[in-house]
Scaffold this active site. Structure first.
Site, PDB file in Angstrom:
ATOM      1  N   ARG A 145      24.204  33.772  23.528  1.00 42.19           N
ATOM      2  CA  ARG A 145      23.820  32.688  22.927  1.00 42.19           C
ATOM      3  C   ARG A 145      23.264  31.739  23.924  1.00 42.19           C
ATOM      4  NH1 ARG A 145      26.879  31.839  18.375  1.00 42.19           N
ATOM      5  NH2 ARG A 145      26.511  29.641  18.113  1.00 42.19           N
TER       6      ARG A 145
ATOM      7  N   LYS B  63       4.885  44.145  13.154  1.00 42.73           N
ATOM      8  CA  LYS B  63       6.540  44.242  13.041  1.00 42.73           C
ATOM      9  C   LYS B  63       6.479  45.872  12.786  1.00 42.73           C
ATOM     10  CE  LYS B  63       8.145  41.593  14.550  1.00 42.73           C
ATOM     11  NZ  LYS B  63       7.169  40.806  15.180  1.00 42.73           N
TER      12      LYS B  63
HETATM   13  C1  AGP Z   1       6.628  40.154  18.826  1.00 43.15           C
HETATM   14  O1  AGP Z   1       7.448  41.080  17.946  1.00 43.15           O
HETATM   15  C2  AGP Z   1       6.362  41.009  20.156  1.00 43.15           C
HETATM   16  N1  AGP Z   1       7.517  41.343  20.683  1.00 43.15           N
HETATM   17  C3  AGP Z   1       5.362  40.418  21.134  1.00 43.15           C
HETATM   18  O2  AGP Z   1       4.231  40.513  20.213  1.00 43.15           O
HETATM   19  C4  AGP Z   1       5.726  39.036  21.451  1.00 43.15           C
HETATM   20  O3  AGP Z   1       5.532  38.188  20.172  1.00 43.15           O
HETATM   21  C5  AGP Z   1       4.496  38.597  22.490  1.00 43.15           C
HETATM   22  O4  AGP Z   1       4.663  39.468  23.664  1.00 43.15           O
HETATM   23  C6  AGP Z   1       4.422  37.048  22.824  1.00 43.15           C
HETATM   24  O5  AGP Z   1       5.771  36.697  23.384  1.00 43.15           O
HETATM   25  P1  AGP Z   1       6.031  35.214  23.841  1.00 43.15           P
HETATM   26  O6  AGP Z   1       6.123  34.613  22.361  1.00 43.15           O
HETATM   27  O7  AGP Z   1       7.545  35.345  24.311  1.00 43.15           O
HETATM   28  O8  AGP Z   1       5.172  34.526  24.601  1.00 43.15           O
END
Ligand code: AGP
Length: 607
Positions: free
Chosen positions: A27, A484
């Protein structure tokens, strides 16, 4: 979202508090602390960093011995992770820990300072402690009731009064609190995992109920001091299931947390019914002078930027260019010093996004971070930060972060429209009110969509390739839906601007190829139906996602998913749970590792 735990009984409180906090680190974990009645005093031990840092600190500072105490593990929302901002917070005879967001703490703090109170932290929590101390005249229930009338926002509080040893008081509004029941000892916590190893019997505290915990047992009172009979809830979960709040995976739990995350993100950025991009050094004047906005991020964060682009261009008529951070940093981007560069990141540590931020700063632009982790590198290095309050996102696949990032984009777009005069105050207030109502609508939508998405996943579990098509914001959402599905079910998928199909991709559409057509944008609906007929004519298995009030012939689709009639602008917030739940159930049915998909990390801190 933070973790709270409290204990009173015959055992040493410190050990129970630490073990409870360890169970709550999901959390929040940027600082931790405990407060224990020890030799008639309230002894406080707290430290920045993980729980292990607090334990290390207590080796030298000494573990407070006593049978009654409270503890906290923090997810910073107000004030960076630091010793001073760590909980518990004390003021006079009051020591307390808090989970939630007190929206009116600034005005309360000013009034308390006038009354002689001084503050060591930047937190809203310390203000609550000082206010409760001022209200306390020896009757805890009365003082707590008065406190709840004065503070606005969400809170779960566990409280010690120095002149009432070995008693814990707890009260909540919007943030969860459970009370654990056992012979000769009582527990309070944000969540069952913290104390599940000691008891399976609980009171689930309701809004504005006050729990009084003593070694002899627990009483629950109304704000007026009347006793309340509570039903005992038996938790038959495993410890591991309990950490997921009874959900099978963190990802599903985090999708169901979206309404709370949206509420906690939107309300602090709303003042007097208008969006207020709080404490930005940018100021409205400089904001009005911005001629171009660059939005930079990776993966899902960049996809939230696509939502931001449409919202900003539609409402504030300011041009926006969205870039993938790993491209932005190497294409020698054209960034003028009057430009605004918005970087979006859940973790605040993504290497490419951090590098893009540094480049933008070097080029003289004002940089604004939309980030979920207070104190992260991106939050610290940007000129300004708009924080999302999603709480920790554990699953690798980003879900609630996408929703709250999109919500902040809407708030920013509405503020910019007001400042630029492309919308008047009434128009902005009306749109803002609609946005503020979205969390409640999404709560119902998630429950309604879950079984539909499970069925859809069953139909598509063996498919080789799946297309998402859409136009405008539906296309932006499709891009996220495709990511996704790919990242957690390993099914190949592509998102296509529906008008582009005839320029190539439609050659891939043959008998039975699944196509999810997202057609919620009213002005584009007819066009979308023509595109759906194109793919249907070639044998596609069409899932049509449209508004309830859309008029459609039933030979146009194989599955129909109806969305509520909300404005086109906010439809992506309603569609996000649909694409997330579809990907989730597909991954589960295919036996994939939902929370930790192959080859992926939660935060990509390397190039
Ligand atoms: C999203 O489902 C992924 N895990 C990945 O695209 C993620 O959004 C991206 O690595 C950016 O991460 P951040 O938002 O922590 O910068």
């Amino acid at each position: 979202m933070c973790g709270i735990v409290g204990y009173v009984g015959s055992k040493e409180a410190a050990d129970i508090l630490i073990s409870g906090l360890r169970r709550l680190e999901y959390r929040g974990y940027d600082s931790a602390g405990i407060a224990v009645f020890s030799d008639g005093e309230i002894a406080v031990r707290k430290e920045k960093g993980r729980l292990s840092d607090l334990e290390e600190y207590m080796k030298s500072a000494g573990t407070p011995y006593g049978n009654c105490g409270i503890g906290h593990t923090r997810w910073a929302t107000h004030g960076e992770p630091s010793y001073a901002n760590s909980h518990p917070h004390s003021a006079g005879r009051v020591t307390l820990v808090h989970n939630g967001i007190i929206e009116n703490y600034i005005e309360l703090k000013k009034d308390l300072e006038k009354g002689g109170y001084t503050f060591a932290s930047e937190t809203d929590t310390e203000t609550a402690a000082a206010l409760l101390d001022r209200l306390y005249k020896g009757e805890p229930i009365k003082a707590i009731a008065e406190l709840t009338r004065k503070i606005r926002g969400s809170y779960a509080l566990a409280i010690l009064f120095s002149d009432r040893p070995d008693e814990i008081y707890a009260v909540r509004r919007d943030s969860p609190l459970i009370v654990g029941l056992s012979n000769g000892e009582s527990f309070v916590a944000s969540d069952i995992p913290a104390v599940l190893k000691y008891t399976r019997r609980y009171y689930l505290l309701d809004e504005n109920e006050i729990a009084v915990l003593k070694e002899s047992g627990v009483s629950v009172l109304s704000l007026e001091g009347e006793s309340i009979d509570k039903e005992v809830f038996e938790a038959n979960w495993s410890l591991e299931a309990a950490e997921k709040g009874g959900f099978e995976h963190f990802m599903l739990k985090e999708i169901y947390e979206e309404p709370e995350a949206l509420k906690n993100t939107i309300s602090p950025h709303m003042i007097g019914g208008l969006p207020d991009v709080l404490n930005l050094s940018l100021g409205d004047k400089r904001l009005a002078a911005v001629n171009k906005i660059h939005i930079v991020g990776c993966g899902t964060a960049m996809h939230a930027g696509l939502i931001g682009k449409t919202a900003i261009e539609k409402l504030a008529r300011t041009p926006v260019e969205v870039s993938v951070a790993s491209e932005f940093r190497y294409v020698n981007p054209i960034v003028d010093k009057n430009d605004l560069v918005i970087v979006i990141s859940q973790s605040g540590e993504t290497a490419d996004t951090l590098a893009a931020l540094r480049l933008a700063k070097k080029m003289g632009a004002y940089t604004l971070a939309v980030v979920n982790v207070v104190g992260s590198s991106i939050a610290r290095e940007a000129d300004g930060a708009l924080f999302t309050s999603a709480g920790p996102e554990i699953a690798v696949a980003s879900t609630k972060a996408y929703s709250v990032q999109s919500a902040v984009m809407y708030l920013f777009a509405l503020r910019l429209a007001l400042v630029k005069g492309t919308m008047n105050e009434n128009e902005v207030a009306e749109k803002s009110a609609e946005l503020a109502a979205m969390p409640k609508l999404i709560e119902r939508l998630i429950r309604d969509l879950d079984p539909t998405c499970k069925k859809l996943a069953e139909q598509n579990k063996n498919t080789e390739s799946l297309f998402f098509i859409g136009r405008g914001m539906d296309y932006s959402l499709s891009v996220e839906g495709s990511l996704k599905l790919k990242e957690i079910s390993y099914i190949h998928s592509e998102a296509y601007a529906a008008g582009e199909l005839k320029h190539g991709t439609i050659s891939l559409v043959t008998d039975g190829v699944p196509v999810i057509a997202i057609a919620t944008q009213t002005p584009l609906f007819e066009k979308m139906i023509s595109n759906v007929k194109e793919v249907k004519a070639r044998g596609a298995a069409v899932t049509l996602v449209c508004r309830t009030d859309a008029a459609i012939a039933d030979d146009v689709y194989d599955n129909l998913v109806l969305m509520p009639e909300i404005s086109d602008l906010f439809m992506p917030l309603a569609l996000a749970p649909f694409i997330q739940l579809f990907a989730y159930h597909t991954s589960v049915i295919r036996g994939c590792d939902v929370d930790k998909p192959r080859n992926l990390a939660k935060s990509v801190t390397v190039e």
